[in-house]
Motif scaffolding. Structure first.
Motif, PDB file in Angstrom:
ATOM      1  N   ALA A  82     -25.578  -2.870  10.229  1.00  0.00           N
ATOM      2  CA  ALA A  82     -25.835  -3.729  11.392  1.00  0.00           C
ATOM      3  C   ALA A  82     -27.324  -4.001  11.536  1.00  0.00           C
ATOM      4  CB  ALA A  82     -25.296  -3.066  12.662  1.00  0.00           C
ATOM      5  N   ARG A  83     -28.138  -2.994  11.290  1.00  0.00           N
ATOM      6  CA  ARG A  83     -29.593  -3.151  11.382  1.00  0.00           C
ATOM      7  C   ARG A  83     -30.096  -4.147  10.336  1.00  0.00           C
ATOM      8  NH1 ARG A  83     -30.616   1.760  10.667  1.00  0.00           N
ATOM      9  NH2 ARG A  83     -30.434   2.333  12.854  1.00  0.00           N
ATOM     10  N   VAL A  84     -29.641  -3.992   9.107  1.00  0.00           N
ATOM     11  CA  VAL A  84     -30.043  -4.914   8.037  1.00  0.00           C
ATOM     12  C   VAL A  84     -29.579  -6.323   8.359  1.00  0.00           C
ATOM     13  CG1 VAL A  84     -29.640  -5.505   5.612  1.00  0.00           C
ATOM     14  CG2 VAL A  84     -30.170  -3.157   6.248  1.00  0.00           C
ATOM     15  N   ASN A  85     -28.358  -6.451   8.853  1.00  0.00           N
ATOM     16  CA  ASN A  85     -27.835  -7.766   9.210  1.00  0.00           C
ATOM     17  C   ASN A  85     -28.684  -8.407  10.314  1.00  0.00           C
ATOM     18  OD1 ASN A  85     -25.636  -9.833   9.134  1.00  0.00           O
ATOM     19  ND2 ASN A  85     -25.498  -9.203  11.279  1.00  0.00           N
ATOM     20  N   ASP A  86     -28.976  -7.655  11.364  1.00  0.00           N
ATOM     21  CA  ASP A  86     -29.777  -8.196  12.467  1.00  0.00           C
ATOM     22  C   ASP A  86     -31.163  -8.622  11.999  1.00  0.00           C
ATOM     23  OD1 ASP A  86     -27.716  -7.881  14.212  1.00  0.00           O
ATOM     24  OD2 ASP A  86     -28.679  -6.339  15.442  1.00  0.00           O
ATOM     25  N   LEU A  87     -31.795  -7.802  11.180  1.00  0.00           N
ATOM     26  CA  LEU A  87     -33.140  -8.138  10.693  1.00  0.00           C
ATOM     27  C   LEU A  87     -33.116  -9.360   9.773  1.00  0.00           C
ATOM     28  CD1 LEU A  87     -34.516  -4.548  10.020  1.00  0.00           C
ATOM     29  CD2 LEU A  87     -35.121  -6.078  11.903  1.00  0.00           C
ATOM     30  N   THR A  88     -32.109  -9.449   8.921  1.00  0.00           N
ATOM     31  CA  THR A  88     -32.004 -10.580   7.997  1.00  0.00           C
ATOM     32  C   THR A  88     -31.708 -11.878   8.735  1.00  0.00           C
ATOM     33  OG1 THR A  88     -31.214  -9.095   6.259  1.00  0.00           O
ATOM     34  CG2 THR A  88     -30.813 -11.443   5.951  1.00  0.00           C
ATOM     35  N   VAL A  89     -30.700 -11.852   9.580  1.00  0.00           N
ATOM     36  CA  VAL A  89     -30.330 -13.061  10.319  1.00  0.00           C
ATOM     37  C   VAL A  89     -31.436 -13.444  11.302  1.00  0.00           C
ATOM     38  CG1 VAL A  89     -28.678 -14.041  11.961  1.00  0.00           C
ATOM     39  CG2 VAL A  89     -27.859 -12.683  10.034  1.00  0.00           C
ATOM     40  N   GLY A  90     -31.997 -12.468  11.992  1.00  0.00           N
ATOM     41  CA  GLY A  90     -33.079 -12.742  12.937  1.00  0.00           C
ATOM     42  C   GLY A  90     -34.292 -13.334  12.249  1.00  0.00           C
ATOM     43  N   GLY A  91     -34.682 -12.768  11.123  1.00  0.00           N
ATOM     44  CA  GLY A  91     -35.825 -13.297  10.377  1.00  0.00           C
ATOM     45  C   GLY A  91     -35.584 -14.710   9.888  1.00  0.00           C
ATOM     46  N   THR A  92     -34.367 -14.967   9.421  1.00  0.00           N
ATOM     47  CA  THR A  92     -34.017 -16.315   8.966  1.00  0.00           C
ATOM     48  C   THR A  92     -34.071 -17.305  10.119  1.00  0.00           C
ATOM     49  OG1 THR A  92     -32.619 -15.389   7.227  1.00  0.00           O
ATOM     50  CG2 THR A  92     -32.237 -17.686   7.821  1.00  0.00           C
ATOM     51  N   LEU A  93     -33.533 -16.927  11.254  1.00  0.00           N
ATOM     52  CA  LEU A  93     -33.553 -17.822  12.424  1.00  0.00           C
ATOM     53  C   LEU A  93     -34.983 -18.111  12.876  1.00  0.00           C
ATOM     54  CD1 LEU A  93     -30.588 -16.459  14.585  1.00  0.00           C
ATOM     55  CD2 LEU A  93     -30.687 -18.604  13.305  1.00  0.00           C
ATOM     56  N   VAL A  94     -35.812 -17.082  12.931  1.00  0.00           N
ATOM     57  CA  VAL A  94     -37.208 -17.276  13.341  1.00  0.00           C
ATOM     58  C   VAL A  94     -37.922 -18.204  12.361  1.00  0.00           C
ATOM     59  CG1 VAL A  94     -39.439 -16.112  13.574  1.00  0.00           C
ATOM     60  CG2 VAL A  94     -37.419 -15.165  14.679  1.00  0.00           C
ATOM     61  N   LEU A  95     -37.726 -17.975  11.080  1.00  0.00           N
ATOM     62  CA  LEU A  95     -38.371 -18.794  10.058  1.00  0.00           C
ATOM     63  C   LEU A  95     -37.941 -20.253  10.163  1.00  0.00           C
ATOM     64  CD1 LEU A  95     -40.130 -18.939   7.467  1.00  0.00           C
ATOM     65  CD2 LEU A  95     -38.023 -18.532   6.199  1.00  0.00           C
ATOM     66  N   LEU A  96     -36.636 -20.494  10.248  1.00  0.00           N
ATOM     67  CA  LEU A  96     -36.141 -21.865  10.312  1.00  0.00           C
ATOM     68  C   LEU A  96     -36.536 -22.560  11.625  1.00  0.00           C
ATOM     69  CD1 LEU A  96     -32.610 -21.440   8.717  1.00  0.00           C
ATOM     70  CD2 LEU A  96     -34.659 -22.454   7.686  1.00  0.00           C
ATOM     71  N   ALA A  97     -36.512 -21.837  12.729  1.00  0.00           N
ATOM     72  CA  ALA A  97     -36.909 -22.433  14.006  1.00  0.00           C
ATOM     73  C   ALA A  97     -38.394 -22.768  14.007  1.00  0.00           C
ATOM     74  CB  ALA A  97     -36.582 -21.486  15.154  1.00  0.00           C
ATOM     75  N   ALA A  98     -39.216 -21.880  13.468  1.00  0.00           N
ATOM     76  CA  ALA A  98     -40.657 -22.157  13.399  1.00  0.00           C
ATOM     77  C   ALA A  98     -40.933 -23.354  12.501  1.00  0.00           C
ATOM     78  CB  ALA A  98     -41.400 -20.927  12.888  1.00  0.00           C
ATOM     79  N   LEU A  99     -40.224 -23.441  11.383  1.00  0.00           N
ATOM     80  CA  LEU A  99     -40.382 -24.595  10.488  1.00  0.00           C
ATOM     81  C   LEU A  99     -39.965 -25.880  11.185  1.00  0.00           C
ATOM     82  CD1 LEU A  99     -41.030 -25.626   7.638  1.00  0.00           C
ATOM     83  CD2 LEU A  99     -38.649 -25.162   7.041  1.00  0.00           C
ATOM     84  N   SER A 100     -38.867 -25.844  11.888  1.00  0.00           N
ATOM     85  CA  SER A 100     -38.401 -27.025  12.616  1.00  0.00           C
ATOM     86  C   SER A 100     -39.387 -27.439  13.702  1.00  0.00           C
ATOM     87  CB  SER A 100     -37.029 -26.749  13.235  1.00  0.00           C
ATOM     88  OG  SER A 100     -36.565 -27.869  13.949  1.00  0.00           O
ATOM     89  N   LEU A 101     -39.917 -26.473  14.430  1.00  0.00           N
ATOM     90  CA  LEU A 101     -40.909 -26.784  15.462  1.00  0.00           C
ATOM     91  C   LEU A 101     -42.166 -27.399  14.851  1.00  0.00           C
ATOM     92  CD1 LEU A 101     -40.572 -23.651  17.744  1.00  0.00           C
ATOM     93  CD2 LEU A 101     -40.121 -26.012  18.412  1.00  0.00           C
TER      94      LEU A 101
END
Length: 66
Positions: A31-50
């Motif tokens: 669960a920890r690995v999943n949260d870190l992976t998905v969270g990091g991906t979301l942050v990266l893609l949202a920052a790129l979109s912004l």
């Protein structure tokens, strides 16, 4: 506005395992690995979109000023 919500959601996923201490089981590790992976991906893609949105709007204003 939605990009900011995605960014905040991603940041929450990154921080949550450390705030709540998921435990030391194999399932908690997954669960920890999943949260870190998905969270990091979301942050990266949202920052790129912004960034792309800001760049596009900036170029639009420059063309309008001509």
């Amino acid at each position: 506005m939605s990009d900011l919500l995605v960014l905040v959601g991603g940041a929450w996923l990154i921080v949550a395992p450390f705030l709540f201490g998921y435990g030391d089981t194999e399932a908690a590790d997954a669960a920890r690995v999943n949260d870190l992976t998905v969270g990091g991906t979301l942050v990266l893609l949202a920052a790129l979109s912004l960034a792309l949105t800001a760049r596009t709007q900036s170029r639009g204003r420059q063309r309008a000023d001509r």
